[in-house]
Enzyme design. Structure first.
Site, mmCIF file in Angstrom:
data_model
loop_
_atom_site.group_PDB
_atom_site.id
_atom_site.type_symbol
_atom_site.label_atom_id
_atom_site.label_comp_id
_atom_site.label_asym_id
_atom_site.label_seq_id
_atom_site.Cartn_x
_atom_site.Cartn_y
_atom_site.Cartn_z
ATOM 1 N N ARG A 30 -29.883 -99.430 11.505
ATOM 2 C CA ARG A 30 -29.078 -98.359 12.093
ATOM 3 C C ARG A 30 -27.899 -98.908 12.892
ATOM 4 O O ARG A 30 -27.436 -98.285 13.842
ATOM 5 C CB ARG A 30 -29.927 -97.422 12.966
ATOM 6 C CG ARG A 30 -30.918 -96.596 12.158
ATOM 7 C CD ARG A 30 -31.690 -95.652 13.069
ATOM 8 N NE ARG A 30 -32.667 -94.881 12.306
ATOM 9 C CZ ARG A 30 -33.757 -94.333 12.840
ATOM 10 N NH1 ARG A 30 -34.009 -94.466 14.120
ATOM 11 N NH2 ARG A 30 -34.589 -93.651 12.086
ATOM 12 N N ARG A 34 -24.761 -94.616 15.143
ATOM 13 C CA ARG A 34 -25.689 -94.430 16.253
ATOM 14 C C ARG A 34 -25.024 -94.667 17.616
ATOM 15 O O ARG A 34 -24.656 -93.742 18.301
ATOM 16 C CB ARG A 34 -26.920 -95.318 16.109
ATOM 17 C CG ARG A 34 -27.714 -95.126 14.839
ATOM 18 C CD ARG A 34 -28.540 -93.880 14.874
ATOM 19 N NE ARG A 34 -29.742 -94.094 15.680
ATOM 20 C CZ ARG A 34 -30.749 -93.230 15.730
ATOM 21 N NH1 ARG A 34 -30.696 -92.129 15.026
ATOM 22 N NH2 ARG A 34 -31.801 -93.472 16.473
ATOM 23 N N ARG A 43 -17.898 -89.015 13.303
ATOM 24 C CA ARG A 43 -18.933 -88.020 13.060
ATOM 25 C C ARG A 43 -18.622 -86.688 13.722
ATOM 26 O O ARG A 43 -19.138 -85.642 13.298
ATOM 27 C CB ARG A 43 -20.294 -88.538 13.548
ATOM 28 C CG ARG A 43 -21.020 -89.437 12.548
ATOM 29 C CD ARG A 43 -21.421 -88.719 11.265
ATOM 30 N NE ARG A 43 -22.078 -87.456 11.523
ATOM 31 C CZ ARG A 43 -23.350 -87.341 11.904
ATOM 32 N NH1 ARG A 43 -24.102 -88.416 12.057
ATOM 33 N NH2 ARG A 43 -23.871 -86.158 12.107
ATOM 34 N N ASP A 79 -28.315 -92.437 3.810
ATOM 35 C CA ASP A 79 -29.554 -91.872 4.339
ATOM 36 C C ASP A 79 -30.574 -91.865 3.207
ATOM 37 O O ASP A 79 -30.199 -91.752 2.029
ATOM 38 C CB ASP A 79 -29.337 -90.447 4.857
ATOM 39 C CG ASP A 79 -30.545 -89.944 5.654
ATOM 40 O OD1 ASP A 79 -30.557 -90.135 6.880
ATOM 41 O OD2 ASP A 79 -31.486 -89.388 5.041
ATOM 42 N N TYR A 154 -41.312 -86.262 3.422
ATOM 43 C CA TYR A 154 -40.310 -85.244 3.749
ATOM 44 C C TYR A 154 -40.386 -84.068 2.784
ATOM 45 O O TYR A 154 -40.308 -82.902 3.184
ATOM 46 C CB TYR A 154 -38.910 -85.852 3.721
ATOM 47 C CG TYR A 154 -38.588 -86.705 4.928
ATOM 48 C CD1 TYR A 154 -38.499 -86.137 6.192
ATOM 49 C CD2 TYR A 154 -38.385 -88.067 4.802
ATOM 50 C CE1 TYR A 154 -38.207 -86.909 7.307
ATOM 51 C CE2 TYR A 154 -38.102 -88.851 5.913
ATOM 52 C CZ TYR A 154 -38.018 -88.264 7.164
ATOM 53 O OH TYR A 154 -37.738 -89.043 8.258
#
Length: 349
Positions: A30, A34, A43, A79, A154
């Site tokens: 990451r 972040r 972002r 991702d 998920y």
């Protein structure tokens, strides 16, 4: 397929390939985003999932930590749910929640309705990889994907879960449905990884983030065969591969059997102990607790030195190499300056 570029001086590729690097290599899970203000600025204008399909953005965000920190490897900004989205699964990454699936997979009919991933559906990611390979110079690029079990968790839960109760209930109570789902997800993972290899990535990492929720017996029965098929298929690519999960102390031996050349170790297991659990000839990656970076430089310095020394002891105990990393991802509140100092210290040691 692209000709594999030669990076003979890369400390990361040396350690991941079982050779002796000229310094301890370091990168951070990451790291692409972040904690970085330049990432947050981008972002603020782009949602996470759409950003993963914009080559220019993927390229810029992947490069940011390399420029700032001087790490020994870049990891593709993406991702683990990107190939699911590309293959037609309706989902979104909800801020402060994570991936949320519109229609969870609960029956054999749901599994049979899943469409395979076509490499053309991830062509923007391949474009980003090609751009990055030309931009990174002698810094290797790590491509990645989620492992079948973590993707399944998920899909079955419908989103993040603490107990993974629906996932485990399907796994244990409906094994035929479970293995059909895992077969489909292994196929998808292979296709996604192969697209990245064809575009030029220098290494791969498979994230089985939630495998640590399983017992060793259940992991061997319901997960290992599918993860092994991913690694066995991708072995032909000829690039180093890393297998990583959280809370996997009891699974490290089985995870190393899946076929990766590197096994990631979280902060709960000392690297010399991990070296005795994995297969001989396996390199280790890890394993600073991400929270240590929030405790100030004196604490961080001491902990970094300890991990580097543990890495040396792990190699003496039989590990093929050591790549310095965190035991999981960079936390958003981490001071980027501390990360840069940590990289400089690792290199000095």
């Amino acid at each position: 397929m692209n000709t594999r570029r030669e990076l003979p001086e890369s400390p990361y590729l040396a350690a991941a390939g079982g050779r002796t690097p000229h310094r301890v290599p370091v990168w951070f899970m990451r790291q692409a985003g972040r904690s970085l203000p330049e990432y947050r600025a981008l972002r603020a204008q782009h949602r996470m999932l759409p950003a993963c399909f914009q080559p220019d953005l993927v390229c810029e965000i992947t490069l940011q930590p390399v420029r700032r920190h001087g790490v020994d490897a870049a990891i593709l900004f993406s991702d683990i749910v990107v190939p699911l989205k590309a293959a037609g699964i309706e989902l979104d990454i909800v801020p402060d929640v994570g991936p949320v699936i519109d229609h969870p997979i609960r029956t054999i009919g749901d599994v049979e309705a899943m469409k395979p991933l076509d490499p053309a559906q991830v062509s923007p990611i391949a474009q980003a990889v090609a751009m990055l390979v030309s931009e990174l110079g002698d810094v290797p690029l790590i491509g990645f994907a989620g492992a079948p079990f973590t993707l399944a968790s998920y899909l079955v839960e419908g989103g993040p879960s603490r107990q993974h109760e629906r996932t485990k209930a399907m796994m244990l109570g409906e094994p035929a449905t479970w293995h059909a789902l895992m077969t489909a997800l292994a196929d998808l993972t292979i296709t996604f990884l192969q697209a990245q290899v064809d575009a030029g990535v220098d290494a791969l990492q498979v994230f089985d983030s939630w495998a640590g929720t399983l017992s060793l017996a259940d992991y061997r029965s319901y997960v290992l065969p599918h993860s092994s098929r991913v690694f066995a298929t991708m072995a032909a690519a000829g690039v180093p591969m890393t297998h990583f999960g959280v809370g996997t102390a009891e699974l490290l031996g089985a995870m190393s059997e899946a076929g990766a050349s590197v096994v990631g170790v979280d902060w709960r297991t000392a690297l010399p102990d991990a070296a005795t659990r994995v297969r001989p000839g396996t390199a280790l990656q890890g394993n600073l607790d991400p929270v240590v970076l929030l405790a100030g430089w004196p604490v961080t310095e001491q902990a970094v030195r300890r991990v580097v020394e543990d890495g040396r002891r792990a190699v003496a105990a039989g590990a093929a190499g050591h790549i310095f990393n965190l035991g999981h991802g960079v936390l958003p509140s981490t001071d980027p300056g501390i990360i840069t100092e940590a990289v400089t210290l690792v290199h000095s040691l």
